[in-house]
Motif scaffolding. Structure first.
Motif, PDB file in Angstrom:
ATOM      1  N   ARG A  59      -7.295  14.773  13.611  1.00 51.05           N
ATOM      2  CA  ARG A  59      -6.582  14.764  15.074  1.00 51.05           C
ATOM      3  C   ARG A  59      -6.235  16.102  15.362  1.00 51.05           C
ATOM      4  O   ARG A  59      -5.980  17.010  14.279  1.00 51.05           O
ATOM      5  CB  ARG A  59      -5.560  14.047  15.152  1.00 51.05           C
ATOM      6  CG  ARG A  59      -4.944  13.910  16.349  1.00 51.05           C
ATOM      7  CD  ARG A  59      -3.867  12.761  16.520  1.00 51.05           C
ATOM      8  NE  ARG A  59      -2.653  12.961  15.843  1.00 51.05           N
ATOM      9  CZ  ARG A  59      -1.593  13.622  16.039  1.00 51.05           C
ATOM     10  NH1 ARG A  59      -1.654  14.357  17.454  1.00 51.05           N
ATOM     11  NH2 ARG A  59      -0.771  13.871  15.141  1.00 51.05           N
ATOM     12  N   LYS A  60      -6.654  16.738  16.268  1.00 44.03           N
ATOM     13  CA  LYS A  60      -6.541  18.018  16.831  1.00 44.03           C
ATOM     14  C   LYS A  60      -5.405  18.002  17.935  1.00 44.03           C
ATOM     15  O   LYS A  60      -5.326  16.979  18.822  1.00 44.03           O
ATOM     16  CB  LYS A  60      -7.640  18.669  17.418  1.00 44.03           C
ATOM     17  CG  LYS A  60      -8.751  18.842  16.526  1.00 44.03           C
ATOM     18  CD  LYS A  60     -10.165  19.430  17.034  1.00 44.03           C
ATOM     19  CE  LYS A  60     -11.250  19.046  16.170  1.00 44.03           C
ATOM     20  NZ  LYS A  60     -12.449  19.705  16.680  1.00 44.03           N
ATOM     21  N   ARG A  61      -4.862  19.000  18.394  1.00 40.57           N
ATOM     22  CA  ARG A  61      -3.626  19.166  19.103  1.00 40.57           C
ATOM     23  C   ARG A  61      -3.584  20.616  19.638  1.00 40.57           C
ATOM     24  O   ARG A  61      -3.658  21.685  18.960  1.00 40.57           O
ATOM     25  CB  ARG A  61      -2.241  18.487  18.827  1.00 40.57           C
ATOM     26  CG  ARG A  61      -1.668  19.271  17.438  1.00 40.57           C
ATOM     27  CD  ARG A  61      -0.397  18.517  17.264  1.00 40.57           C
ATOM     28  NE  ARG A  61       0.436  19.228  15.934  1.00 40.57           N
ATOM     29  CZ  ARG A  61       1.323  20.348  16.062  1.00 40.57           C
ATOM     30  NH1 ARG A  61       1.612  20.417  17.373  1.00 40.57           N
ATOM     31  NH2 ARG A  61       2.070  20.482  15.159  1.00 40.57           N
TER      32      ARG A  61
ATOM     33  N   HIS B  41      -6.047  25.309  19.686  1.00 38.01           N
ATOM     34  CA  HIS B  41      -5.870  23.975  18.994  1.00 38.01           C
ATOM     35  C   HIS B  41      -5.561  24.041  17.341  1.00 38.01           C
ATOM     36  O   HIS B  41      -6.378  24.963  16.845  1.00 38.01           O
ATOM     37  CB  HIS B  41      -7.260  23.478  19.170  1.00 38.01           C
ATOM     38  CG  HIS B  41      -7.416  22.902  20.592  1.00 38.01           C
ATOM     39  ND1 HIS B  41      -7.746  23.611  21.790  1.00 38.01           N
ATOM     40  CD2 HIS B  41      -7.459  21.565  21.228  1.00 38.01           C
ATOM     41  CE1 HIS B  41      -7.874  22.824  22.746  1.00 38.01           C
ATOM     42  NE2 HIS B  41      -7.552  21.845  22.511  1.00 38.01           N
TER      43      HIS B  41
ATOM     44  N   TYR C 131      -5.231  21.602  13.626  1.00 36.88           N
ATOM     45  CA  TYR C 131      -5.190  20.405  12.956  1.00 36.88           C
ATOM     46  C   TYR C 131      -3.928  20.117  12.854  1.00 36.88           C
ATOM     47  O   TYR C 131      -2.809  20.677  12.684  1.00 36.88           O
ATOM     48  CB  TYR C 131      -5.713  20.408  11.712  1.00 36.88           C
ATOM     49  CG  TYR C 131      -7.284  20.638  11.782  1.00 36.88           C
ATOM     50  CD1 TYR C 131      -7.942  19.518  12.348  1.00 36.88           C
ATOM     51  CD2 TYR C 131      -8.091  21.863  11.614  1.00 36.88           C
ATOM     52  CE1 TYR C 131      -9.165  19.756  12.189  1.00 36.88           C
ATOM     53  CE2 TYR C 131      -9.352  21.755  11.546  1.00 36.88           C
ATOM     54  CZ  TYR C 131     -10.180  20.840  12.063  1.00 36.88           C
ATOM     55  OH  TYR C 131     -11.328  21.072  12.131  1.00 36.88           O
ATOM     56  N   ALA C 132      -3.466  18.505  13.305  1.00 39.23           N
ATOM     57  CA  ALA C 132      -2.252  17.967  13.191  1.00 39.23           C
ATOM     58  C   ALA C 132      -1.510  17.714  11.691  1.00 39.23           C
ATOM     59  O   ALA C 132      -0.306  17.868  11.591  1.00 39.23           O
ATOM     60  CB  ALA C 132      -2.147  16.662  13.824  1.00 39.23           C
ATOM     61  N   ASN C 133      -2.405  17.667  10.735  1.00 40.03           N
ATOM     62  CA  ASN C 133      -2.080  17.055   9.417  1.00 40.03           C
ATOM     63  C   ASN C 133      -2.856  17.914   8.430  1.00 40.03           C
ATOM     64  O   ASN C 133      -3.975  17.727   7.975  1.00 40.03           O
ATOM     65  CB  ASN C 133      -2.460  15.763   9.254  1.00 40.03           C
ATOM     66  CG  ASN C 133      -1.771  15.327   7.824  1.00 40.03           C
ATOM     67  OD1 ASN C 133      -1.298  16.036   6.805  1.00 40.03           O
ATOM     68  ND2 ASN C 133      -1.178  13.986   7.666  1.00 40.03           N
TER      69      ASN C 133
END
Length: 348
Positions: free
Chosen positions: A2-4, A53, A55-57
């Motif tokens: 997941r990207k944010r 952007h 990476y979430a993790n």
């Protein structure tokens, strides 16, 4: 993964960039996969970048990266062995197995979005005992990525990758004592070696499935913009696009891989050497695209300096790719202004 999107002020050291950060002029400032450090965060703020952007993790990303490298290494090794067998078959008089070439090319093309992993893998690869076969794979990977950076259509990148895999097939017709010589070739040996481009073209054209642009890429990959190349001494627009791309990747990989008789250059020394006369030998626009894009993937790598200290590449200026900024402890060293210091090796 997941990207944010986050505000640059909310970024933390160690966050991994999930999409290339592009300036208003279209230049890549930071590439996908780069781990943020204090220097890069401050640089992005200075350049007016508001959001990026990430990476979430990150811990999950690192785990996936380890799995990827294991799988990539296995497939890479298998394909190198396949190329070795294929060239051996050609040397014994068998015809080109184009179906196998297509399969190898498809394996390479599947990795088109793994730029960070591919470049770091090839930069630390140690396989000089199979240089000829590794080299064909490496040039295909670099050519595929350069095609992407040039924004070529997907179907064109597919054919470009095939041309790059096959660019040195003609070496199957070069005597082993020249091909495997543990040292530089003399003048007469080099004249024989130069024939491999023509031999490769003749081998590939026997299969009607190989299109004309691929054939030209094989034949012309040693041509140079100023007419000093071979076998046809072509200039400028007379040189096929695939050949222009492959020629740059061919030279870069040759400089940065180990051989029995010489050690590898660091990417940064290779950048310097290519820039010495590269702008007269290679297509300038394609060369700039290659250098500016590939250099950014070395941000975050651990390096050893010639004074023995270990540091981290924290930033590379697009216009000075050969002279990165290194962080050693709390000290930032701009190699552009410290000509007595240089990078002698990469650690990861």
């Amino acid at each position: 993964m997941r990207k944010r999107m986050v505000n640059i002020n909310d970024c933390s050291i160690g966050d991994k960039v999930a999409l290339d950060v592009i300036s208003d002029t279209g230049a890549t400032i930071v590439t996908e996969g780069t781990l943020l450090n204090e220097f890069i965060i401050n640089k992005l703020k200075q350049l007016g970048i508001k959001q990026i952007h990430i990476y979430a993790n990150e811990s999950s990303y690192l785990s996936q990266k380890e799995i990827y490298f294991e799988q990539f290494t296995k497939k890479y090794t298998q394909n190198v062995d396949t190329i070795k067998n294929l060239i051996g078959d050609l040397a014994s008089g068998k015809k080109l197995d184009y179906t196998t070439i297509t399969s190898i090319s498809e394996d390479i093309k599947k990795e088109i979005n793994e730029k960070d992993n591919i470049i770091k893998f090839l930069s630390t690869l140690k396989a000089y005992d199979q240089y000829t076969y590794n080299h064909s794979m490496n040039v295909a990977f670099y050519s595929m990525l350069l095609g992407k950076w040039l924004k070529l259509p997907d179907e064109i990148i597919t054919e470009l990758t095939k041309a790059a895999v096959m660019h040195d097939l003609g070496k199957a017709k070069i005597p082993d004592e020249i091909l495997n010589k543990k040292g530089p070739l003399n003048k007469d040996e080099f004249e024989i070696m130069k024939k491999h481009a023509q031999y490769g073209y003749e081998i590939a054209k026997q299969d009607t499935r190989v299109n004309i642009e691929v054939l030209k890429g094989i034949l012309m990959h040693h041509e140079r913009e100023d007419g000093t190349g071979y076998p046809l001494k072509l200039k400028g627009d007379k040189i096929n696009l695939f050949a222009k791309i492959i020629s740059i990747c061919d030279v870069y990989d040759a400089l940065t891989q180990e051989r029995v008789y010489k050690g590898r250059m660091t990417p940064f020394d290779a950048f310097k050497m290519i820039e010495l006369d590269g702008y007269t030998k290679f297509d300038t626009a394609i060369l700039l695209t290659f250098l500016q894009n590939i250099a950014s993937y070395y941000i975050g790598m651990q390096v050893v300096l010639n004074d023995g200290r270990v540091g981290e590449v924290v930033y590379i200026t697009p216009k000075n790719v050969a002279y990165p900024i290194i962080k050693v402890g709390d000290e930032l060293i701009d190699l552009m202004n410290k000509k007595d210091l240089k990078i002698v090796s990469l650690l990861n």
